[in-house]
Design an enzyme around this catalytic site. Structure first.
Site, PDB file in Angstrom:
ATOM      1  CG  HIS A  97      -1.996   1.025   1.164  1.00  0.00           C
ATOM      2  ND1 HIS A  97      -1.769   2.352   1.475  1.00  0.00           N
ATOM      3  CD2 HIS A  97      -3.310   0.935   0.819  1.00  0.00           C
ATOM      4  CE1 HIS A  97      -2.890   3.037   1.331  1.00  0.00           C
ATOM      5  NE2 HIS A  97      -3.840   2.200   0.935  1.00  0.00           N
ATOM      6  CD  GLU A 169      -5.683   0.836  -2.704  1.00  0.00           C
ATOM      7  OE1 GLU A 169      -6.747   0.993  -2.094  1.00  0.00           O
ATOM      8  OE2 GLU A 169      -4.609   0.570  -2.138  1.00  0.00           O
TER       9      GLU A 169
END
Length: 264
Positions: A97, A169
Site C-alpha cells: 500500500h 490505487e
C-alpha cells in the site's frame, strides 16, 4: 468470474468494534444472495484472530491481514510474519500500500519479498500499486504501475501468479484528501494492466475514493474485477450497500433469503 469487494480498516476499531462488525456482516449476508461477489475484510493485526473467531470459517468472507514480514520468524521487533497472520486466521495479505511505501520506507524489493512469502505459505497476496499526482499529470500512469507490478511479481511461476490479486490505487485518489477518479481516467491504466497481467493473475481491483454513488460506474470499466474500499465500508451498512451494488451491477443477483427459499 469472481467479483472482489473488500475493505481494509487501517488503524481503526477496537476488539469489541471489530467483532460487532463481523457479526453484523454475517447477519447481513444471511439476507443476501451475492452470486459471484466475494467479500473480504482486512482488520488491524490486533483484531485479526478475534474477527476470525466470529467468522468461524465462514467462507463467504475472506479474511486478510494489512501487512506481514517476508521472514518466517526472527528478530524483527514489532513485525508479524506470514505464518503468524495465517495462524490468526488470515487467508489474504495486503502488500505494498502507498502508505506503507511512503511512510515506512517499503521498496519494490521488500514488496517482492512479501508477495513471495505470502505465496509460499498459501495465502493470497493483494498487491497494491498506484502513481502520485505528478506522474499522472505527466502522462506516466501506466508505465509507473506496470513497473511496480513487474518488480513485485518478478520470478513467479504461472501457478503462483494465478493466486495474486492486484489493486490499482492511484495515490491522488486515496485517503481523506483524495479525489474520486472519473472512470475515463482509469480506462488506460486498466487496459495496460489487463494486457500485461490480466490473463495471469486472479483479478484486477480498483481502490480510491470508492463510494456507493460511483461504485457501479467503476465496476463498469473494462477489466475491473472488483473494488478495494476504504472509509465508505468502515460501517457495516455502507459495506453491505456496496456488496449489493456489486451484485446488481455484475448480474449476480441480490435477493432476500426468504425470496430465494420461496422460489426454490
Amino acid at each position: 468470474m469472481t467479483v472482489w469487494v473488500g475493505t481494509s480498516w487501517k488503524m481503526n476499531k477496537t476488539l469489541a468494534e471489530a467483532k460487532r462488525y463481523a457479526a453484523e456482516l454475517l447477519e447481513g449476508l444471511d439476507r443476501r444472495q451475492l452470486g459471484a461477489v466475494q467479500p473480504f475484510i482486512i482488520p488491524p493485526a490486533t483484531a485479526l484472530s478475534a474477527v476470525a473467531g466470529v467468522l468461524n470459517g465462514d467462507d463467504r468472507v475472506l479474511l486478510g491481514a494489512q501487512n506481514a514480514h517476508w521472514d518466517d520468524d526472527g528478530a524483527w521487533t514489532g513485525e508479524v510474519s506470514v505464518p503468524q497472520v495465517a495462524d490468526a486466521g488470515a487467508r489474504l495479505v495486503e502488500i505494498g500500500h502507498s502508505e506503507r511505501r511512503g511512510n515506512f520506507g517499503e521498496t519494490d524489493e521488500t514488496v517482492r519479498l512479501k508477495v513471495a512469502a505470502a505465496l509460499r505459505h498459501g495465502l493470497t497476496p493483494l498487491l497494491c500499486v498506484g502513481e502520485p499526482a505528478e506522474v499522472k499529470d505527466a502522462g506516466g500512469s501506466s508505465g509507473f504501475i506496470l513497473q511496480q507490478v513487474a518488480r513485485a511479481l518478478e520470478g513467479l511461476r504461472e501457478e503462483q501468479l494465478s493466486r495474486v490479486l492486484i489493486a490499482y490505487e492511484p495515490i491522488w485518489s486515496i485517503g481523506s484528501a483524495g479525489r474520486a477518479a472519473d472512470p475515463e481516467e482509469l480506462r488506460e491504466p486498466f487496459a495496460a494492466l489487463s494486457e500485461a497481467w490480466g490473463e495471469q493473475v486472479a483479478g484486477l481491483l480498483y481502490g480510491g475514493s470508492v463510494a456507493p454513488d460511483n461504485a457501479a460506474g467503476l465496476l463498469g470499466i473494462p477489466h475491473v474485477d472488483g473494488l478495494f474500499v476504504g472509509r465508505a465500508a468502515w460501517e457495516v451498512d455502507g459495506y453491505l450497500r456496496l456488496l449489493d451494488i456489486a451484485a446488481e451491477t455484475t448480474g449476480s443477483g441480490n435477493r432476500p433469503a426468504q425470496d430465494v427459499r420461496t422460489n426454490n
